[in-house]
Design a protein around this motif. Structure first.
Motif, PDB file in Angstrom:
ATOM      1  N   LEU A  13     -15.149   1.886 -11.896  1.00 51.10           N
ATOM      2  CA  LEU A  13     -13.983   1.996 -12.765  1.00 51.10           C
ATOM      3  C   LEU A  13     -12.733   1.680 -11.955  1.00 51.10           C
ATOM      4  N   SER A  14     -12.024   0.629 -12.314  1.00 57.24           N
ATOM      5  CA  SER A  14     -10.882   0.177 -11.522  1.00 57.24           C
ATOM      6  C   SER A  14      -9.779   1.232 -11.449  1.00 57.24           C
ATOM      7  N   SER A  15      -9.546   1.934 -12.556  1.00 60.00           N
ATOM      8  CA  SER A  15      -8.504   2.964 -12.539  1.00 60.00           C
ATOM      9  C   SER A  15      -8.885   4.108 -11.598  1.00 60.00           C
ATOM     10  N   GLN A  72       0.824  -1.318 -11.416  1.00 63.14           N
ATOM     11  CA  GLN A  72       0.659  -2.541 -10.635  1.00 63.14           C
ATOM     12  C   GLN A  72      -0.751  -2.673 -10.075  1.00 63.14           C
ATOM     13  N   ASN A  73      -1.280  -1.608  -9.498  1.00 63.48           N
ATOM     14  CA  ASN A  73      -2.618  -1.676  -8.910  1.00 63.48           C
ATOM     15  C   ASN A  73      -3.694  -1.910  -9.968  1.00 63.48           C
ATOM     16  N   ASN A  74      -3.511  -1.327 -11.150  1.00 63.02           N
ATOM     17  CA  ASN A  74      -4.459  -1.598 -12.233  1.00 63.02           C
ATOM     18  C   ASN A  74      -4.365  -3.044 -12.697  1.00 63.02           C
ATOM     19  N   LEU A  75      -3.152  -3.584 -12.711  1.00 63.28           N
ATOM     20  CA  LEU A  75      -2.973  -4.993 -13.082  1.00 63.28           C
ATOM     21  C   LEU A  75      -3.625  -5.918 -12.056  1.00 63.28           C
ATOM     22  N   SER A 152      -1.294 -13.715 -16.176  1.00 67.53           N
ATOM     23  CA  SER A 152      -0.246 -12.843 -16.708  1.00 67.53           C
ATOM     24  C   SER A 152      -0.224 -11.500 -15.975  1.00 67.53           C
ATOM     25  N   ALA A 153      -1.419 -10.953 -15.712  1.00 67.73           N
ATOM     26  CA  ALA A 153      -1.507  -9.682 -14.991  1.00 67.73           C
ATOM     27  C   ALA A 153      -0.970  -9.826 -13.579  1.00 67.73           C
ATOM     28  N   ALA A 154      -1.288 -10.937 -12.922  1.00 65.45           N
ATOM     29  CA  ALA A 154      -0.812 -11.156 -11.557  1.00 65.45           C
ATOM     30  C   ALA A 154       0.709 -11.303 -11.517  1.00 65.45           C
ATOM     31  N   ILE A 155       1.268 -12.037 -12.475  1.00 67.45           N
ATOM     32  CA  ILE A 155       2.722 -12.215 -12.519  1.00 67.45           C
ATOM     33  C   ILE A 155       3.420 -10.880 -12.784  1.00 67.45           C
ATOM     34  N   ALA A 156       2.876 -10.106 -13.729  1.00 66.34           N
ATOM     35  CA  ALA A 156       3.459  -8.790 -14.018  1.00 66.34           C
ATOM     36  C   ALA A 156       3.394  -7.893 -12.786  1.00 66.34           C
ATOM     37  N   PHE A 193      -0.472  10.205 -12.981  1.00 65.47           N
ATOM     38  CA  PHE A 193      -0.428   8.957 -13.732  1.00 65.47           C
ATOM     39  C   PHE A 193      -1.777   8.241 -13.659  1.00 65.47           C
ATOM     40  N   GLY A 194      -2.390   8.232 -12.479  1.00 69.85           N
ATOM     41  CA  GLY A 194      -3.678   7.580 -12.318  1.00 69.85           C
ATOM     42  C   GLY A 194      -4.777   8.256 -13.115  1.00 69.85           C
ATOM     43  N   LEU A 195      -4.755   9.586 -13.152  1.00 70.05           N
ATOM     44  CA  LEU A 195      -5.770  10.319 -13.917  1.00 70.05           C
ATOM     45  C   LEU A 195      -5.637  10.041 -15.406  1.00 70.05           C
ATOM     46  N   VAL A 196      -4.409   9.813 -15.861  1.00 74.81           N
ATOM     47  CA  VAL A 196      -4.201   9.460 -17.270  1.00 74.81           C
ATOM     48  C   VAL A 196      -4.876   8.130 -17.590  1.00 74.81           C
ATOM     49  N   THR A 197      -4.775   7.160 -16.686  1.00 74.87           N
ATOM     50  CA  THR A 197      -5.426   5.863 -16.925  1.00 74.87           C
ATOM     51  C   THR A 197      -6.946   6.010 -16.917  1.00 74.87           C
TER      52      THR A 197
END
Length: 214
Positions: A13-15, A72-75, A152-156, A193-197
């Protein structure tokens, strides 16, 4: 990161990976502060209490980069899942451009002409990579990949990285709190914040554990 997102078998799980990285950063910074405070747990507790708990407004300033870094890290994981390794690496170098832009707008610094020229060359290189028709290596093809989503994710992520980095630099220069203590603040605030994701995949977490999903 790219290989981790395309390897065969069950995917992590990436998050959760983002949360784990924040935990590693937190423990590393705590260890460094422990060494700086003469290896005294009592002094570490006092330092955390004085510089974090007793200064709530100062700590709240770090909420902005904390949230941004989690997003950002999730993106970045999303981008790595949808772009080939070379395109991902080159595109993410645009964070140099965004950092320069936010340096000018937030810190009011001036860039010399050669620096601007270097940034133009960087953008040109990224554009050429995106326009190139690169063959996909065996094992990298995936019907679920979308280059548009990945780009798009990389640019964001580049814009978020540039803003958060410069904002964090401004916070560091505006106080006498050490960079290690600031990183402890970042981790403390990033973890919720990470646990929310992670909760977005709550069903998968319950079935396969916190590190895996299907």
């Amino acid at each position: 990161m790219r290989y981790a997102r395309i390897r065969p078998g069950e995917m992590f799980l990436s998050s959760t990976a983002v949360v784990m990285s924040e935990l590693v950063k937190l423990f590393t910074c705590l260890l460094i502060v422990f060494k700086e405070e003469d290896s005294s747990l009592g002094k570490v507790k006092i330092a955390i209490h004085e510089q974090i708990i007793r200064q709530p407004m100062d700590t709240l300033k770090v909420c902005i980069p904390s949230l941004i870094y989690v997003v950002q890290n999730n993106l970045l994981y999303l981008a790595a899942s949808n772009l080939d390794a070379a395109t991902y690496q080159v595109t993410y170098q645009l964070k140099i451009l965004t950092a320069a832009l936010f340096t000018v707008t937030i810190l009011r610094r001036k860039l010399i002409s050669t620096q601007w020229l270097s940034l133009v060359v960087l953008v040109t290189g990224v554009a050429l990579v995106q326009l190139a028709d690169q063959p996909t290596k065996p094992g990298e093809a995936n019907a679920n990949q979308s280059k548009v989503i990945g780009f798009s994710a990389a640019i964001a992520a580049c814009f978020l990285s540039g803003f958060a980095g410069i904002y964090f630099e401004k916070i560091l220069k505006g106080s006498n709190v050490s960079v290690w203590m600031r990183n402890i603040q970042l981790s403390f605030l990033s973890l919720p914040f990470g646990l929310v994701t992670c909760n977005q995949r709550l069903y998968s977490v319950k079935r396969k554990g916190v590190l895996l999903w299907v």
